[in-house]
Motif scaffolding. Structure first.
Motif, PDB file in Angstrom:
ATOM      1  N   ARG A 106      49.298  39.457  45.625  1.00 15.04           N
ATOM      2  CA  ARG A 106      48.352  38.724  44.772  1.00 15.04           C
ATOM      3  C   ARG A 106      48.542  39.087  43.314  1.00 15.04           C
ATOM      4  O   ARG A 106      48.601  38.204  42.436  1.00 15.04           O
ATOM      5  CB  ARG A 106      46.941  39.033  45.228  1.00 15.04           C
ATOM      6  CG  ARG A 106      45.869  38.338  44.418  1.00 15.04           C
ATOM      7  CD  ARG A 106      44.521  38.611  45.013  1.00 15.04           C
ATOM      8  NE  ARG A 106      43.480  37.857  44.326  1.00 15.04           N
ATOM      9  CZ  ARG A 106      42.218  37.779  44.740  1.00 15.04           C
ATOM     10  NH1 ARG A 106      41.846  38.383  45.867  1.00 15.04           N
ATOM     11  NH2 ARG A 106      41.344  37.091  44.054  1.00 15.04           N
ATOM     12  N   ALA A 107      48.618  40.369  43.015  1.00 10.86           N
ATOM     13  CA  ALA A 107      48.744  40.820  41.627  1.00 10.86           C
ATOM     14  C   ALA A 107      50.060  40.331  41.015  1.00 10.86           C
ATOM     15  O   ALA A 107      50.089  39.821  39.876  1.00 10.86           O
ATOM     16  CB  ALA A 107      48.661  42.346  41.573  1.00 10.86           C
ATOM     17  N   VAL A 148      57.265  28.148  45.881  1.00 12.34           N
ATOM     18  CA  VAL A 148      58.116  28.327  47.052  1.00 12.34           C
ATOM     19  C   VAL A 148      58.201  29.814  47.430  1.00 12.34           C
ATOM     20  O   VAL A 148      58.150  30.171  48.619  1.00 12.34           O
ATOM     21  CB  VAL A 148      59.523  27.763  46.772  1.00 12.34           C
ATOM     22  CG1 VAL A 148      60.492  28.117  47.904  1.00 12.34           C
ATOM     23  CG2 VAL A 148      59.452  26.256  46.586  1.00 12.34           C
ATOM     24  N   LYS A 149      58.304  30.677  46.426  1.00 16.38           N
ATOM     25  CA  LYS A 149      58.459  32.111  46.681  1.00 16.38           C
ATOM     26  C   LYS A 149      57.248  32.704  47.388  1.00 16.38           C
ATOM     27  O   LYS A 149      57.411  33.509  48.324  1.00 16.38           O
ATOM     28  CB  LYS A 149      58.703  32.844  45.365  1.00 16.38           C
ATOM     29  CG  LYS A 149      58.837  34.365  45.545  1.00 16.38           C
ATOM     30  CD  LYS A 149      59.072  35.051  44.209  1.00 16.38           C
ATOM     31  CE  LYS A 149      59.171  36.569  44.406  1.00 16.38           C
ATOM     32  NZ  LYS A 149      59.384  37.270  43.125  1.00 16.38           N
ATOM     33  N   TYR A 150      56.031  32.311  47.000  1.00 16.51           N
ATOM     34  CA  TYR A 150      54.831  32.945  47.544  1.00 16.51           C
ATOM     35  C   TYR A 150      54.128  32.092  48.603  1.00 16.51           C
ATOM     36  O   TYR A 150      53.537  32.640  49.544  1.00 16.51           O
ATOM     37  CB  TYR A 150      53.844  33.260  46.416  1.00 16.51           C
ATOM     38  CG  TYR A 150      54.346  34.342  45.491  1.00 16.51           C
ATOM     39  CD1 TYR A 150      54.369  35.678  45.891  1.00 16.51           C
ATOM     40  CD2 TYR A 150      54.813  34.022  44.226  1.00 16.51           C
ATOM     41  CE1 TYR A 150      54.841  36.675  45.049  1.00 16.51           C
ATOM     42  CE2 TYR A 150      55.283  35.002  43.372  1.00 16.51           C
ATOM     43  CZ  TYR A 150      55.299  36.337  43.791  1.00 16.51           C
ATOM     44  OH  TYR A 150      55.763  37.313  42.959  1.00 16.51           O
ATOM     45  N   LEU A 151      54.190  30.754  48.496  1.00 15.38           N
ATOM     46  CA  LEU A 151      53.419  29.912  49.402  1.00 15.38           C
ATOM     47  C   LEU A 151      54.285  29.041  50.314  1.00 15.38           C
ATOM     48  O   LEU A 151      53.754  28.296  51.147  1.00 15.38           O
ATOM     49  CB  LEU A 151      52.486  28.999  48.597  1.00 15.38           C
ATOM     50  CG  LEU A 151      51.476  29.722  47.696  1.00 15.38           C
ATOM     51  CD1 LEU A 151      50.721  28.707  46.838  1.00 15.38           C
ATOM     52  CD2 LEU A 151      50.496  30.536  48.531  1.00 15.38           C
ATOM     53  N   LYS A 210      45.701  33.201  49.384  1.00 10.45           N
ATOM     54  CA  LYS A 210      46.367  31.902  49.258  1.00 10.45           C
ATOM     55  C   LYS A 210      45.586  30.968  48.340  1.00 10.45           C
ATOM     56  O   LYS A 210      46.168  30.287  47.475  1.00 10.45           O
ATOM     57  CB  LYS A 210      46.516  31.275  50.647  1.00 10.45           C
ATOM     58  CG  LYS A 210      47.241  29.936  50.641  1.00 10.45           C
ATOM     59  CD  LYS A 210      47.376  29.391  52.056  1.00 10.45           C
ATOM     60  CE  LYS A 210      48.093  28.044  52.039  1.00 10.45           C
ATOM     61  NZ  LYS A 210      48.206  27.464  53.404  1.00 10.45           N
ATOM     62  N   ALA A 211      44.257  30.931  48.500  1.00  5.73           N
ATOM     63  CA  ALA A 211      43.414  30.062  47.679  1.00  5.73           C
ATOM     64  C   ALA A 211      43.478  30.463  46.206  1.00  5.73           C
ATOM     65  O   ALA A 211      43.546  29.601  45.312  1.00  5.73           O
ATOM     66  CB  ALA A 211      41.976  30.108  48.180  1.00  5.73           C
ATOM     67  N   SER A 212      43.494  31.778  45.937  1.00  6.72           N
ATOM     68  CA  SER A 212      43.541  32.228  44.540  1.00  6.72           C
ATOM     69  C   SER A 212      44.877  31.876  43.891  1.00  6.72           C
ATOM     70  O   SER A 212      44.950  31.502  42.724  1.00  6.72           O
ATOM     71  CB  SER A 212      43.294  33.737  44.464  1.00  6.72           C
ATOM     72  OG  SER A 212      44.338  34.447  45.113  1.00  6.72           O
ATOM     73  N   LEU A 213      45.958  31.971  44.704  1.00  5.35           N
ATOM     74  CA  LEU A 213      47.278  31.621  44.163  1.00  5.35           C
ATOM     75  C   LEU A 213      47.377  30.115  43.901  1.00  5.35           C
ATOM     76  O   LEU A 213      47.943  29.690  42.888  1.00  5.35           O
ATOM     77  CB  LEU A 213      48.370  32.058  45.124  1.00  5.35           C
ATOM     78  CG  LEU A 213      48.529  33.570  45.341  1.00  5.35           C
ATOM     79  CD1 LEU A 213      49.749  33.865  46.198  1.00  5.35           C
ATOM     80  CD2 LEU A 213      48.643  34.315  44.023  1.00  5.35           C
ATOM     81  N   GLU A 214      46.838  29.313  44.831  1.00 13.00           N
ATOM     82  CA  GLU A 214      46.881  27.852  44.647  1.00 13.00           C
ATOM     83  C   GLU A 214      46.058  27.448  43.425  1.00 13.00           C
ATOM     84  O   GLU A 214      46.451  26.558  42.665  1.00 13.00           O
ATOM     85  CB  GLU A 214      46.352  27.151  45.899  1.00 13.00           C
ATOM     86  CG  GLU A 214      47.319  27.229  47.078  1.00 13.00           C
ATOM     87  CD  GLU A 214      46.745  26.610  48.331  1.00 13.00           C
ATOM     88  OE1 GLU A 214      45.491  26.436  48.394  1.00 13.00           O
ATOM     89  OE2 GLU A 214      47.509  26.315  49.261  1.00 13.00           O
TER      90      GLU A 214
END
Length: 341
Positions: free
Chosen positions: A9-10, A30-33, A65-69
């Motif tokens: 996350r960080a 692509v890398k994270y999700l 996932k929600a915070s990254l999106e």
């Protein structure tokens, strides 16, 4: 796994915030999700957890996932806004700069003269006709009483399309006389302006392509006096009151009797100069009473009807109208010349 998710996350939030282009954002997504991304790799490890830990870790994964999106969407909007601002800045218009006045054109002197001729004849009840520039020799010659062997039919004078001399660039607007007689009810009053073509050498008063205005009247009791009166009126309306004209006997196969009308040279006033080739006069048109054979070939009874016709050179008319010394100036499109009108 908690520590692993916190680290992902960080790192992801920092990377997303530092992205400078849409392509960078897509690569981070692509890398994270992505299907082979780091969050997906964490989810694959949940099979090793106990039944009590799975719900907690699932909720934590969804939260990350929600915070990254959300961060991804926020940064995308920022980049879109930055791109729009850069485009607006690049395409900015300085409204304080003085504007440039558009330069308007105007009519060519030849067409000014043509419009004046049209107005004069329309005022006398004439109809304006238009006809084909690629013409049949039967209309250009045969039906105008110019039979085989007439000098005007020579290849040295006329532009033909075929070896049989049947299709040609019209050498006069006179074919419109015949076309009008074949299609219009009597009486007839018409003018027919248009381009014509002859194998003339270019000089101060000649061109291989030029313009004519054909005129014709067919009615009962029409005489040569009507022709001369109409043409003298035309000359005075075009060139001014007191315009000096002269009529000379001539021969045209489609008129009998025939004449040519000249106007006194505008350049020298009749003394003689290069414009009028030393004659003091400039030929404007040929005219005459329509030959009875021409009427008969068009199905008109010459015992009941009579008429007159003329064909005038539009360029020479414009030269006289605007005191132009050389016909070539009309075609050269020199702005310094055209701006005078």
């Amino acid at each position: 796994m908690k520590e692993q998710l916190a680290k992902i996350r960080a790192e992801a939030l920092a990377a997303l915030e530092g992205a400078k282009a849409a392509a960078d954002l897509d690569a981070l997504r692509v890398k994270y999700l992505g299907k082979k991304g780091e969050l997906t790799a964490v989810l694959k490890q949940m099979g090793a957890l106990s039944a009590e830990e799975r719900p907690q870790m699932g909720a934590l994964v969804n939260e990350v996932k929600a915070s990254l999106e959300s961060a991804l969407e926020t940064q995308a909007k920022k980049l879109e806004q930055a791109a729009l601002e850069a485009k607006l800045k690049l395409e900015a218009v300085d409204v304080t700069i003085p504007g440039s006045t558009p330069k308007l054109g105007h009519k060519h002197p030849m067409y000014i003269a043509l419009d004046e001729i049209k107005d004069i004849f329309i005022g006398m009840g004439f109809t304006v006709l238009d006809g084909p520039e690629i013409e049949l020799a039967s209309y250009n010659f045969d039906k105008l009483n110019a039979e085989e062997g007439h000098p005007s039919r020579d290849w040295s004078d006329t532009f033909y399309f075929d070896k049989d001399s049947r299709v040609m660039l019209r050498s006069q607007t006179s074919p419109m006389q015949v076309r009008a007689m074949e299609t219009m009810p009597l009486p007839i009053r018409i003018i027919a302006p248009g381009r014509v073509y002859r194998k003339d050498e270019m000089d101060a008063t000649h061109s291989p392509m030029f313009h004519q205005v054909e005129g014709m009247v067919i009615d009962k009791n029409v005489t040569m006096a009507d022709l001369k009166g109409t043409l003298n009126l035309l000359a005075e309306e075009l060139f001014g009151k007191g315009t000096v004209t002269r009529f000379r006997p001539h021969h045209f196969p489609f008129t009998e009797p025939s004449c040519e009308m000249d106007v006194q040279c505008h350049k020298c006033g009749g003394v003689g100069c290069p414009t009028c080739k030393g004659e003091g006069w400039i030929e404007i048109l040929g005219a005459g009473m329509i030959h009875p054979r021409v009427l008969e070939m068009a199905g008109i009874d010459p015992e009941e009807w009579s008429g007159w016709a003329f064909g005038m050179g539009l360029e020479r008319t414009a030269m006289r109208r605007f005191k132009i010394a050389d016909l070539r100036l009309i075609f050269e499109n020199d702005v310094r010349f055209l701006e005078q009108f």
